[in-house]
Motif scaffolding. Sequence first.
Motif, PDB file in Angstrom:
ATOM      1  N   GLY A   1     117.411  41.966 126.319  1.00 41.53           N
ATOM      2  CA  GLY A   1     116.304  42.845 126.673  1.00 41.53           C
ATOM      3  C   GLY A   1     115.421  42.354 127.796  1.00 41.53           C
ATOM      4  N   SER A   2     115.952  41.460 128.659  1.00 44.50           N
ATOM      5  CA  SER A   2     115.176  40.922 129.792  1.00 44.50           C
ATOM      6  C   SER A   2     115.946  41.175 131.089  1.00 44.50           C
ATOM      7  CB  SER A   2     114.924  39.422 129.610  1.00 44.50           C
ATOM      8  OG  SER A   2     114.318  39.134 128.371  1.00 44.50           O
ATOM      9  N   PRO A   3     115.895  42.377 131.635  1.00 44.98           N
ATOM     10  CA  PRO A   3     116.694  42.704 132.818  1.00 44.98           C
ATOM     11  C   PRO A   3     116.475  41.723 133.971  1.00 44.98           C
ATOM     12  CG  PRO A   3     115.691  44.685 131.930  1.00 44.98           C
ATOM     13  CD  PRO A   3     115.093  43.539 131.173  1.00 44.98           C
ATOM     14  N   GLY A   4     117.584  41.276 134.551  1.00 46.59           N
ATOM     15  CA  GLY A   4     117.521  40.402 135.715  1.00 46.59           C
ATOM     16  C   GLY A   4     117.076  38.989 135.442  1.00 46.59           C
ATOM     17  N   ALA A   5     116.957  38.585 134.174  1.00 44.67           N
ATOM     18  CA  ALA A   5     116.425  37.255 133.848  1.00 44.67           C
ATOM     19  C   ALA A   5     117.368  36.156 134.302  1.00 44.67           C
ATOM     20  CB  ALA A   5     116.159  37.148 132.356  1.00 44.67           C
ATOM     21  N   ARG A   6     116.792  35.088 134.853  1.00 44.25           N
ATOM     22  CA  ARG A   6     117.588  34.015 135.462  1.00 44.25           C
ATOM     23  C   ARG A   6     117.175  32.635 134.947  1.00 44.25           C
ATOM     24  NH1 ARG A   6     120.191  34.931 140.694  1.00 44.25           N
ATOM     25  NH2 ARG A   6     119.199  33.036 141.481  1.00 44.25           N
TER      26      ARG A   6
ATOM     27  N   PHE B   1     134.200  41.958 136.593  1.00 41.42           N
ATOM     28  CA  PHE B   1     133.336  41.114 135.764  1.00 41.42           C
ATOM     29  C   PHE B   1     132.372  41.980 134.971  1.00 41.42           C
ATOM     30  CE2 PHE B   1     130.863  41.855 139.582  1.00 41.42           C
ATOM     31  CZ  PHE B   1     129.568  42.016 139.119  1.00 41.42           C
ATOM     32  N   TRP B   2     131.852  41.410 133.867  1.00 45.45           N
ATOM     33  CA  TRP B   2     130.823  42.116 133.083  1.00 45.45           C
ATOM     34  C   TRP B   2     129.563  41.268 132.888  1.00 45.45           C
ATOM     35  CZ3 TRP B   2     129.176  39.841 128.591  1.00 45.45           C
ATOM     36  CH2 TRP B   2     130.030  38.905 127.992  1.00 45.45           C
ATOM     37  N   GLY B   3     129.637  39.985 133.206  1.00 44.80           N
ATOM     38  CA  GLY B   3     128.475  39.118 133.050  1.00 44.80           C
ATOM     39  C   GLY B   3     128.406  38.103 134.166  1.00 44.80           C
ATOM     40  N   ARG B   4     127.186  37.575 134.395  1.00 48.20           N
ATOM     41  CA  ARG B   4     126.979  36.601 135.478  1.00 48.20           C
ATOM     42  C   ARG B   4     126.077  35.465 134.992  1.00 48.20           C
ATOM     43  NH1 ARG B   4     126.252  39.192 141.352  1.00 48.20           N
ATOM     44  NH2 ARG B   4     127.615  37.421 141.810  1.00 48.20           N
ATOM     45  N   PRO B   5     126.669  34.365 134.511  1.00 51.25           N
ATOM     46  CA  PRO B   5     125.857  33.232 134.055  1.00 51.25           C
ATOM     47  C   PRO B   5     125.159  32.551 135.224  1.00 51.25           C
ATOM     48  CG  PRO B   5     128.198  32.683 134.032  1.00 51.25           C
ATOM     49  CD  PRO B   5     128.116  34.138 134.358  1.00 51.25           C
TER      50      PRO B   5
ATOM     51  N   ILE C   1     122.629  29.755 127.632  1.00 50.15           N
ATOM     52  CA  ILE C   1     123.211  30.216 128.889  1.00 50.15           C
ATOM     53  C   ILE C   1     122.592  31.556 129.234  1.00 50.15           C
ATOM     54  CG2 ILE C   1     125.328  30.933 130.069  1.00 50.15           C
ATOM     55  CD1 ILE C   1     126.842  29.087 128.101  1.00 50.15           C
ATOM     56  N   ALA C   2     121.974  31.659 130.398  1.00 47.79           N
ATOM     57  CA  ALA C   2     121.334  32.900 130.838  1.00 47.79           C
ATOM     58  C   ALA C   2     122.336  33.747 131.611  1.00 47.79           C
ATOM     59  CB  ALA C   2     120.120  32.592 131.712  1.00 47.79           C
ATOM     60  N   ASP C   3     122.413  35.036 131.254  1.00 41.33           N
ATOM     61  CA  ASP C   3     123.302  36.007 131.902  1.00 41.33           C
ATOM     62  C   ASP C   3     122.433  37.033 132.620  1.00 41.33           C
ATOM     63  OD1 ASP C   3     125.061  38.031 132.600  1.00 41.33           O
ATOM     64  OD2 ASP C   3     125.695  38.480 130.549  1.00 41.33           O
ATOM     65  N   GLU C   4     122.366  36.915 133.947  1.00 35.45           N
ATOM     66  CA  GLU C   4     121.519  37.811 134.734  1.00 35.45           C
ATOM     67  C   GLU C   4     121.997  39.258 134.664  1.00 35.45           C
ATOM     68  OE1 GLU C   4     119.895  38.160 139.362  1.00 35.45           O
ATOM     69  OE2 GLU C   4     121.721  37.046 138.915  1.00 35.45           O
TER      70      GLU C   4
ATOM     71  N   ASN D   1     123.302  41.037 132.309  1.00 36.85           N
ATOM     72  CA  ASN D   1     122.972  41.755 131.082  1.00 36.85           C
ATOM     73  C   ASN D   1     121.577  41.450 130.555  1.00 36.85           C
ATOM     74  OD1 ASN D   1     125.594  43.187 130.340  1.00 36.85           O
ATOM     75  ND2 ASN D   1     126.307  41.096 130.708  1.00 36.85           N
ATOM     76  N   GLY D   2     120.824  40.602 131.268  1.00 37.66           N
ATOM     77  CA  GLY D   2     119.496  40.245 130.789  1.00 37.66           C
ATOM     78  C   GLY D   2     119.537  39.607 129.423  1.00 37.66           C
ATOM     79  N   ALA D   3     120.549  38.762 129.199  1.00 36.37           N
ATOM     80  CA  ALA D   3     120.795  38.183 127.884  1.00 36.37           C
ATOM     81  C   ALA D   3     120.852  36.664 127.955  1.00 36.37           C
ATOM     82  CB  ALA D   3     122.108  38.724 127.314  1.00 36.37           C
ATOM     83  N   ILE D   4     120.678  36.033 126.800  1.00 35.60           N
ATOM     84  CA  ILE D   4     120.859  34.592 126.656  1.00 35.60           C
ATOM     85  C   ILE D   4     121.847  34.361 125.512  1.00 35.60           C
ATOM     86  CG2 ILE D   4     119.779  32.386 126.112  1.00 35.60           C
ATOM     87  CD1 ILE D   4     117.172  33.431 127.213  1.00 35.60           C
ATOM     88  N   TYR D   5     122.829  33.504 125.758  1.00 30.74           N
ATOM     89  CA  TYR D   5     123.794  33.121 124.729  1.00 30.74           C
ATOM     90  C   TYR D   5     123.515  31.686 124.287  1.00 30.74           C
ATOM     91  CZ  TYR D   5     125.855  36.982 127.293  1.00 30.74           C
ATOM     92  OH  TYR D   5     126.045  38.166 127.949  1.00 30.74           O
TER      93      TYR D   5
END
Length: 422
Positions: free
Chosen positions: A94-99, A390-394, A407-410, A412-416
Motif C-alpha cells: 500500500g505504498s506506491p513507488g516506495a523505495r 517482469f512484475w516486480g522491481r526490488p 526487500i522493497a519492491d518499487e 508494487n509498493g510492497a515490502i517482502y
Amino acid sequence: MNRSKPRLLRILATGGLALGMLAVASPSAIAQTASAPAAKPDPRVLMGGFHPERMSSTGLAPHVTPVTVTPPENIPLNKLQVPPGFQIELWAHGSPGARMMTRGDKGTVFQGTRAIGRVYAIYEKDGKRVSKVIADKLVQPNGVLFHKGSLYVVAINKVLRYDNIEANLENIPTPVDMTDAFKLPPEVHHNWKFIAVGSDHKIYMQVGAPCNICEINPGIHGQIRRYNFDGTGMEIVARGVRNTVGFDFHPKTGELWFTDNGRDWGGEEGFEEELNRLPANKIGAHFGFPYCHGSGQPDPDIKVPNACANVELPVVTLGAHAAALGMRFYTGKTFPADYQGAVIVARRGSWNKTEKNGYDVLRVTATADGKNPQITPFVTGFLDKATNAFWGRPVDVMQMPDGSMLIADEQNGAIYRVSYRK
C-alpha cells in the motif's frame, strides 16, 4: 590523474567556424534560417551518448512506475524463489513507488520515493501494519535515514530533519530545514539520494552525474560525499561515480562499499553495473566515470589516453543495465554461516536492454579486501525470462533486528520479508 579536457577551446573553435559561415551566407539564406522554427531537442541526445544503433531494439525506454496501490491479491508472491531453508512473505503493502528504507528505534520503517514525491511511515496501529504518508510534494525524496531519534529526508536539493518522529506519527511535526547547510546542487538527473551513517559517525550521500555520459565538474558531480550531521565539513570521499543508489560499510573494516550503475546506449552487454570498495587509505579515489567503465573498459564516446589508468576497479561487476541499487552487509545470526558478512544487493532491472536483466536480489561474498568475489541468486522470480516480462522491481534491502531481511519492491509498493528456518 588529470582528466580535464580543453572544452572551452573546442567550443570557441566551433563557434568561430559558425560565425565565418554566417558571414558569407546570402541575405535570403539568413532570412530563411531565422524564420524556420527551432527543432525541439531530443532529451536523450542532451543526456549524451545516445546511440540506439548499438542496441538490438531501438525503441527502448524507461519503464513507468505505478503510482496507485497494488492490492495484495494482485502480488504473485508464489512466483518468488529463495534458497532451500528460506521463506518469503508479504510484510507490507500500500505504498506506491516506495523505495529506500530506514528503521526507527521503535520499529517504524520509513521509505522514500522518486516520481510520486512522498515519504512513508510503516508501523503497527490497532494490531495492523499500516502505511502513512508523512511528507508529500517533494522532488524525488529518495534518501531516508533514521539517526538518534530523528528522520533525515533528502530530496534532490532539499534536506529535512524530523525530530522525535516516532512519538509523533499521528501528528507529524514541522521538519527542520537544513537545505542551506548542505548546499546540494539542483540538477535532477541521477541526483536522487541514498544516505547512510558511516563507521566514522558522519552522514554519507552521493551526487550523481547529471547525464548519461558527459564530461562533469568533479568538484560537484559524480561523487560520494560525507558531512557532519549539521551539514558542515563536507568532504568528497569517492569520485568518478556515475549513479550509486546504495552503499554500506564493511562490518569488520568500516570501509565504504557501494553499487554504481553503468551508462546506457553502450550496447546490449555494456556497460556493467559495479560493486565497489573504497580502501581506507584511498579517500578521494577515482572510480572511472566518464572515461572508464566496468572492469576496465574505456568509453567509446568520451575518449582519453589511458582511460582506465589509476582507476579503482570494482570488486565485481553485476551485469549490464541491471540497475544494482540498495545493498547491505548481512550481520545477523539467523541465516546460514556462509551469509555472514555477505553483501545482499537488489537489482531493480533493466530498461536499456532488449533481453531484460536483473529484477532480483543477489548474494555477493568476498574477502574483506574485496578478493575472490562470488555471486549467487538470493531472491528470483520477479522476471519471467520466457516471456521477457517482469512484475516486480526490488530496489532496496534492510536487515531486521531478528536477522530477517526486508526487500522493497518499487513496482508494487510492497515490502517482502525473507527469513530462515533450520
